[in-house]
Scaffold this active site. Structure first.
Site, PDB file in Angstrom:
ATOM      1  N   HIS A   5       4.122   6.332  18.932  1.00  0.00           N
ATOM      2  CA  HIS A   5       3.105   4.899  19.148  1.00  0.00           C
ATOM      3  C   HIS A   5       3.499   4.199  17.963  1.00  0.00           C
ATOM      4  O   HIS A   5       3.451   4.707  16.746  1.00  0.00           O
ATOM      5  CB  HIS A   5       1.650   5.420  19.012  1.00  0.00           C
ATOM      6  CG  HIS A   5       0.620   4.371  18.773  1.00  0.00           C
ATOM      7  ND1 HIS A   5       0.674   3.044  19.348  1.00  0.00           N
ATOM      8  CD2 HIS A   5      -0.381   4.439  18.231  1.00  0.00           C
ATOM      9  CE1 HIS A   5      -0.324   2.612  18.964  1.00  0.00           C
ATOM     10  NE2 HIS A   5      -1.300   3.449  18.277  1.00  0.00           N
ATOM     11  N   HIS A  57      -5.013  11.909  14.692  1.00  0.00           N
ATOM     12  CA  HIS A  57      -5.940  11.836  13.729  1.00  0.00           C
ATOM     13  C   HIS A  57      -7.196  12.909  13.753  1.00  0.00           C
ATOM     14  O   HIS A  57      -7.388  13.296  15.014  1.00  0.00           O
ATOM     15  CB  HIS A  57      -6.835  10.271  13.910  1.00  0.00           C
ATOM     16  CG  HIS A  57      -6.127   9.147  13.864  1.00  0.00           C
ATOM     17  ND1 HIS A  57      -5.527   8.622  12.610  1.00  0.00           N
ATOM     18  CD2 HIS A  57      -5.622   8.185  14.768  1.00  0.00           C
ATOM     19  CE1 HIS A  57      -4.986   7.662  12.778  1.00  0.00           C
ATOM     20  NE2 HIS A  57      -5.212   7.178  14.068  1.00  0.00           N
ATOM     21  N   HIS A  88      -3.669   3.706  23.274  1.00  0.00           N
ATOM     22  CA  HIS A  88      -4.580   2.749  23.631  1.00  0.00           C
ATOM     23  C   HIS A  88      -3.457   1.449  23.407  1.00  0.00           C
ATOM     24  O   HIS A  88      -4.027   0.405  23.590  1.00  0.00           O
ATOM     25  CB  HIS A  88      -5.714   2.455  22.655  1.00  0.00           C
ATOM     26  CG  HIS A  88      -5.260   2.276  21.195  1.00  0.00           C
ATOM     27  ND1 HIS A  88      -5.723   1.497  20.384  1.00  0.00           N
ATOM     28  CD2 HIS A  88      -4.273   2.959  20.297  1.00  0.00           C
ATOM     29  CE1 HIS A  88      -5.227   1.480  19.116  1.00  0.00           C
ATOM     30  NE2 HIS A  88      -4.096   2.397  19.029  1.00  0.00           N
ATOM     31  N   TYR A  97     -15.171   7.346  18.194  1.00  0.00           N
ATOM     32  CA  TYR A  97     -13.760   6.969  18.380  1.00  0.00           C
ATOM     33  C   TYR A  97     -13.440   6.652  19.888  1.00  0.00           C
ATOM     34  O   TYR A  97     -12.870   5.497  20.232  1.00  0.00           O
ATOM     35  CB  TYR A  97     -13.006   8.242  18.189  1.00  0.00           C
ATOM     36  CG  TYR A  97     -11.379   8.175  17.890  1.00  0.00           C
ATOM     37  CD1 TYR A  97     -10.645   7.759  16.819  1.00  0.00           C
ATOM     38  CD2 TYR A  97     -10.584   8.199  19.274  1.00  0.00           C
ATOM     39  CE1 TYR A  97      -9.455   7.678  16.686  1.00  0.00           C
ATOM     40  CE2 TYR A  97      -9.281   8.021  19.022  1.00  0.00           C
ATOM     41  CZ  TYR A  97      -8.498   8.012  17.970  1.00  0.00           C
ATOM     42  OH  TYR A  97      -7.187   8.008  17.775  1.00  0.00           O
ATOM     43  N   ASP A 142      -2.917   9.342  19.455  1.00  0.00           N
ATOM     44  CA  ASP A 142      -4.296   8.807  19.242  1.00  0.00           C
ATOM     45  C   ASP A 142      -5.360   9.315  20.144  1.00  0.00           C
ATOM     46  O   ASP A 142      -6.456   9.615  19.689  1.00  0.00           O
ATOM     47  CB  ASP A 142      -4.570   7.343  19.554  1.00  0.00           C
ATOM     48  CG  ASP A 142      -3.924   6.372  18.156  1.00  0.00           C
ATOM     49  OD1 ASP A 142      -3.889   7.005  17.010  1.00  0.00           O
ATOM     50  OD2 ASP A 142      -3.461   5.375  18.397  1.00  0.00           O
ATOM     51  N   GLU A 192       1.921   1.757  16.230  1.00  0.00           N
ATOM     52  CA  GLU A 192       1.047   1.147  15.162  1.00  0.00           C
ATOM     53  C   GLU A 192       1.236   1.845  13.649  1.00  0.00           C
ATOM     54  O   GLU A 192       1.368   2.697  13.528  1.00  0.00           O
ATOM     55  CB  GLU A 192      -0.439   1.527  15.709  1.00  0.00           C
ATOM     56  CG  GLU A 192      -1.557   0.661  15.086  1.00  0.00           C
ATOM     57  CD  GLU A 192      -2.692   0.592  15.723  1.00  0.00           C
ATOM     58  OE1 GLU A 192      -2.813   1.381  16.688  1.00  0.00           O
ATOM     59  OE2 GLU A 192      -3.539  -0.298  15.464  1.00  0.00           O
ATOM     60  N   ASP A 245      -0.141   2.879  11.365  1.00  0.00           N
ATOM     61  CA  ASP A 245      -0.821   4.228  10.429  1.00  0.00           C
ATOM     62  C   ASP A 245      -0.109   5.267  11.178  1.00  0.00           C
ATOM     63  O   ASP A 245      -0.390   6.302  10.453  1.00  0.00           O
ATOM     64  CB  ASP A 245      -2.449   4.303  11.120  1.00  0.00           C
ATOM     65  CG  ASP A 245      -2.667   4.296  12.578  1.00  0.00           C
ATOM     66  OD1 ASP A 245      -2.069   3.531  13.089  1.00  0.00           O
ATOM     67  OD2 ASP A 245      -3.514   4.885  13.334  1.00  0.00           O
ATOM     68  N   HIS A 279      -8.449  -0.564  10.981  1.00  0.00           N
ATOM     69  CA  HIS A 279      -8.227  -1.696  11.920  1.00  0.00           C
ATOM     70  C   HIS A 279      -8.504  -2.891  10.980  1.00  0.00           C
ATOM     71  O   HIS A 279      -9.304  -3.749  11.641  1.00  0.00           O
ATOM     72  CB  HIS A 279      -8.744  -1.794  13.136  1.00  0.00           C
ATOM     73  CG  HIS A 279      -7.815  -0.906  14.112  1.00  0.00           C
ATOM     74  ND1 HIS A 279      -8.577  -0.411  15.382  1.00  0.00           N
ATOM     75  CD2 HIS A 279      -6.549  -0.553  14.363  1.00  0.00           C
ATOM     76  CE1 HIS A 279      -7.498   0.279  15.934  1.00  0.00           C
ATOM     77  NE2 HIS A 279      -6.305   0.194  15.408  1.00  0.00           N
TER      78      HIS A 279
HETATM   79 FE1  FEO Z   1      -3.184   3.292  17.534  1.00  0.00          FE
HETATM   80 FE2  FEO Z   1      -3.654   5.733  15.156  1.00  0.00          FE
HETATM   81  O1  FEO Z   1      -3.023   4.173  16.140  1.00  0.00           O
END
Ligand code: FEO
Length: 395
Positions: free
Chosen positions: A79, A226, A146, A193, A165, A81, A83, A23
């Site tokens: 998701h 992750h 999230h 996390y 996530d 995002e 990544d 981030h």
């Molecule tokens: Fe919310 Fe791993 O991205």
């Protein structure tokens, strides 16, 4: 190179050993991370998620070595995002018409980031995708866990929850499964996390966990986006999340400060001494914020029942390390925790009043007026700091 997960399910993600911040510079990743993508090869071939943008070429090239890309029937994006969606542009250049299954909010986030009008198929909780061979993917919206666009999906028969996530860790490893890695590392990265990313969404998470439990799904694996896949007793991380989402605290008091000429540091250490003298059972930890990673200290705040925050007064305010940290604490919306403040000053004391206000603003119960020290503490003042610590322990 693909790694076998279960039956016809494979990991096709990227292990990022070198990553040290995530981030931007908001989250420290001392142990790197992984971006987990999965390939399902049943009668239908499905790709679940991709990897972070810098690894897009590598990801698509590797995937093309594993499978003819045209054979991919569906792409599921849990998701948006970057990544997880970062390799989509490269991938869709090769297979532009492949349907993408995601939430309505995910369409917004993908369009907003990549400005492409791909073949989007919006799904909601309970919608299913037939994989053939009697297996299905069942979608579960995970709004605000999230991001508003977050989603998980469950593969029937194989009983795998692709949770994205949720339940993840920023933890680089070549070992795919939770039982194969260092258990201390795994726990520490999991709680960090949660503390730093999921704490503000605890109430939503509690409801979502209830919903998932009420579905009575057999879950053999939780394949996160992750870190490791939970295959050995996967319920353990669900149970941890249930605890952590319930205004978590341990019997811990954490003292967090920054200092200019070591006066506030001397107070911190003597407050710690007082707490320990009064209550032998309480875990006391002390951190100079200027010398400690913010996210690691946030994890300690998460574990604490009370925090004691200190700064000297400087230019009518507080040290910027503490100001930034208090802002972070406010954003994380901790609940049912207590706090108080301390600090040295030379000409006019402002820091304790300001820190008290910030604690209150962040939702902490402020348990006293704080401890102010004019100029550098002498032995008598240090004894008062010890007594201040004892008083904190009693409350
Ligand atoms: Fe919310 Fe791993 O991205």
């Amino acid at each position: 190179m693909r790694k076998h997960v279960k039956n016809n399910v494979y990991w096709v993600g990227k292990t990022d050993w070198e990553l040290r911040t995530f981030h931007g510079y908001q989250y420290s990743t001392h142990k790197g991370s992984t971006y987990n993508a999965y390939l399902i090869e049943e009668e239908k071939t499905v790709l679940i998620d991709t990897v972070w943008l810098p690894f897009a070429d590598e990801f698509v090239d590797n995937l093309a070595e594993e499978i003819e890309l045209e054979k991919i029937d569906y792409i599921v994006i849990n998701h948006g995002e970057v990544d997880h969606s970062g390799a989509l542009v490269k991938l869709m250049e090769r297979i532009p018409n492949t349907p993408i299954y995601c939430t309505a909010n995910c369409v917004k986030s993908l369009r907003g980031q990549y400005h492409k009008d791909w073949n989007f198929n919006v799904v909601k909780t309970g919608d299913k995708l037939d994989l053939g061979n009697g297996k299905e993917l069942v979608f579960v919206e995970m709004a605000m866990l999230h991001w508003p666009d977050s989603m998980a999906c469950y593969m029937t028969q194989d009983n795998i929850l692709f949770s994205n996530d949720a339940f993840g860790q920023h933890y680089a490893t070549e070992m795919l499964f939770n039982d194969l890695v260092d258990q201390c590392d795994l726990f520490n990265e999991s709680i960090k996390y949660f503390a730093n990313i999921l704490t503000p969404f605890s109430a939503i998470l509690r409801k979502k966990l209830e919903q998932i439990i009420s579905l009575n799904l057999q879950i053999d694996m939780i394949a996160t986006s992750h870190g490791v896949i939970w295959r050995d007793n996967p319920v353990q991380i669900v149970e941890k999340y249930a605890q952590w989402a319930n205004d978590y605290k341990e019997n811990q008091i954490t003292i967090i400060y920054d200092t200019m000429w070591n006066g506030t540091k001397a107070l911190a250490e003597n407050i710690a001494k007082g707490i320990s003298e009064e209550d032998n059972d309480v875990m006391v930890k002390v951190f100079n914020l200027a010398k400690t990673d913010d996210n690691d200290v946030i994890t300690e705040v998460f574990k604490s029942k009370t925090i004691v925050v200190g700064s000297p007064t400087i230019m009518g305010g507080i040290l910027h390390s503490m100001a930034g940290f208090m802002h972070l604490i406010k954003d994380l919306k901790f609940k049912k925790k207590k706090g108080c403040a301390f600090g040295c000053y030379g000409w006019k004391g402002e820091s304790v009043r300001l820190l008290n206000g910030m604690l209150e603003d962040a939702g902490f119960e402020v348990i006293n007026e704080g401890f102010e020290q004019n100029w550098h503490p002498d032995n008598e003042s240090l004894e008062k700091a010890v007594e201040f610590g004892r008083e904190i322990a009693r409350k």
